[in-house]
Write a protein that holds these residues in place. Sequence first.
Motif, short mmCIF file in Angstrom:
data_model
loop_
_atom_site.label_atom_id
_atom_site.label_comp_id
_atom_site.label_asym_id
_atom_site.label_seq_id
_atom_site.Cartn_x
_atom_site.Cartn_y
_atom_site.Cartn_z
N PHE A 132 -5.47 13.15 0.89
CA PHE A 132 -4.93 12.24 1.32
C PHE A 132 -5.37 10.96 0.75
O PHE A 132 -6.79 10.73 0.82
CB PHE A 132 -5.01 12.21 2.83
N PHE A 133 -4.88 10.02 -0.11
CA PHE A 133 -5.34 8.88 -0.65
C PHE A 133 -4.14 8.03 -0.65
O PHE A 133 -2.88 8.23 -0.43
CB PHE A 133 -5.75 9.20 -2.07
N SER A 134 -4.29 6.80 -1.20
CA SER A 134 -3.37 5.80 -1.41
C SER A 134 -3.59 4.89 -2.78
O SER A 134 -4.82 4.45 -2.87
CB SER A 134 -3.41 4.87 -0.19
N HIS B 231 -3.60 0.75 -3.95
CA HIS B 231 -3.56 -0.54 -3.33
C HIS B 231 -2.61 -1.18 -4.04
O HIS B 231 -1.87 -0.87 -5.24
CB HIS B 231 -5.16 -0.93 -3.44
N THR C 2 0.79 5.39 0.33
CA THR C 2 -0.04 6.54 0.91
C THR C 2 0.50 7.82 0.24
O THR C 2 1.63 8.01 0.23
CB THR C 2 -0.49 6.56 2.34
N HIS D 219 0.22 11.79 0.48
CA HIS D 219 -0.54 13.10 1.47
C HIS D 219 0.34 14.13 1.04
O HIS D 219 1.16 14.73 0.96
CB HIS D 219 0.05 12.87 2.89
N ASN E 22 -7.58 4.32 -3.93
CA ASN E 22 -8.88 4.16 -2.70
C ASN E 22 -9.94 5.20 -2.60
O ASN E 22 -11.06 4.89 -2.18
CB ASN E 22 -8.27 4.16 -1.26
N LEU F 15 0.88 -1.30 0.16
CA LEU F 15 0.13 -0.13 0.08
C LEU F 15 0.84 1.37 -0.05
O LEU F 15 1.66 1.28 0.67
CB LEU F 15 -0.81 0.00 1.24
N TYR G 265 1.50 3.07 6.34
CA TYR G 265 1.24 4.44 7.10
C TYR G 265 2.39 4.53 8.09
O TYR G 265 2.60 6.03 8.36
CB TYR G 265 0.02 4.10 7.88
#
Length: 146
Positions: A106-108, A110, A66, A68, A116, A64, A82
């Motif tokens: 803020f997203f990620s 996968h 992330t 930001h 997401n 994953l 994270y």
Amino acid sequence: MISKEDGFTLLESLFVLSVFLIIASVSSILLKSQFLTLEKQQFISQLKADLLYGQQYALSHQVLITVHILPEENFYYLREGYNKGFLIERDIPDTITIMEGTMKLFFSFHPDGNINRFGSFIIMVDEVRYKMTFLIGKGRFYVAKA
């Protein structure tokens, strides 16, 4: 034989030096505006490249990622998970403003490369407004003038 050595007078030397300084100062003023223009264009390209890198990293390492974006602090980062260290950390120039649109900053990505959440956010470069849009499905995105 008498040799006569001629040289430049102080007045001639000062004249040449002043012309050189005028030309140098004018060119530095012109180059500064070019630099600012290139910096703004380069930021959007760099942001797109960093997001593509994060997406490909998530796919290839099956982790994953992330993302930001912190407009108040003028930087953004990509991180594995994270709590791990930064994968990418970049500054946002003072002349560029990023604002939330239909999507949070803020997203990620996968492990399968999907994002997401989908939507768009706004990038203001001087008076020009760009919209970065993330599509539902495979995590594709594009930037267009709004």
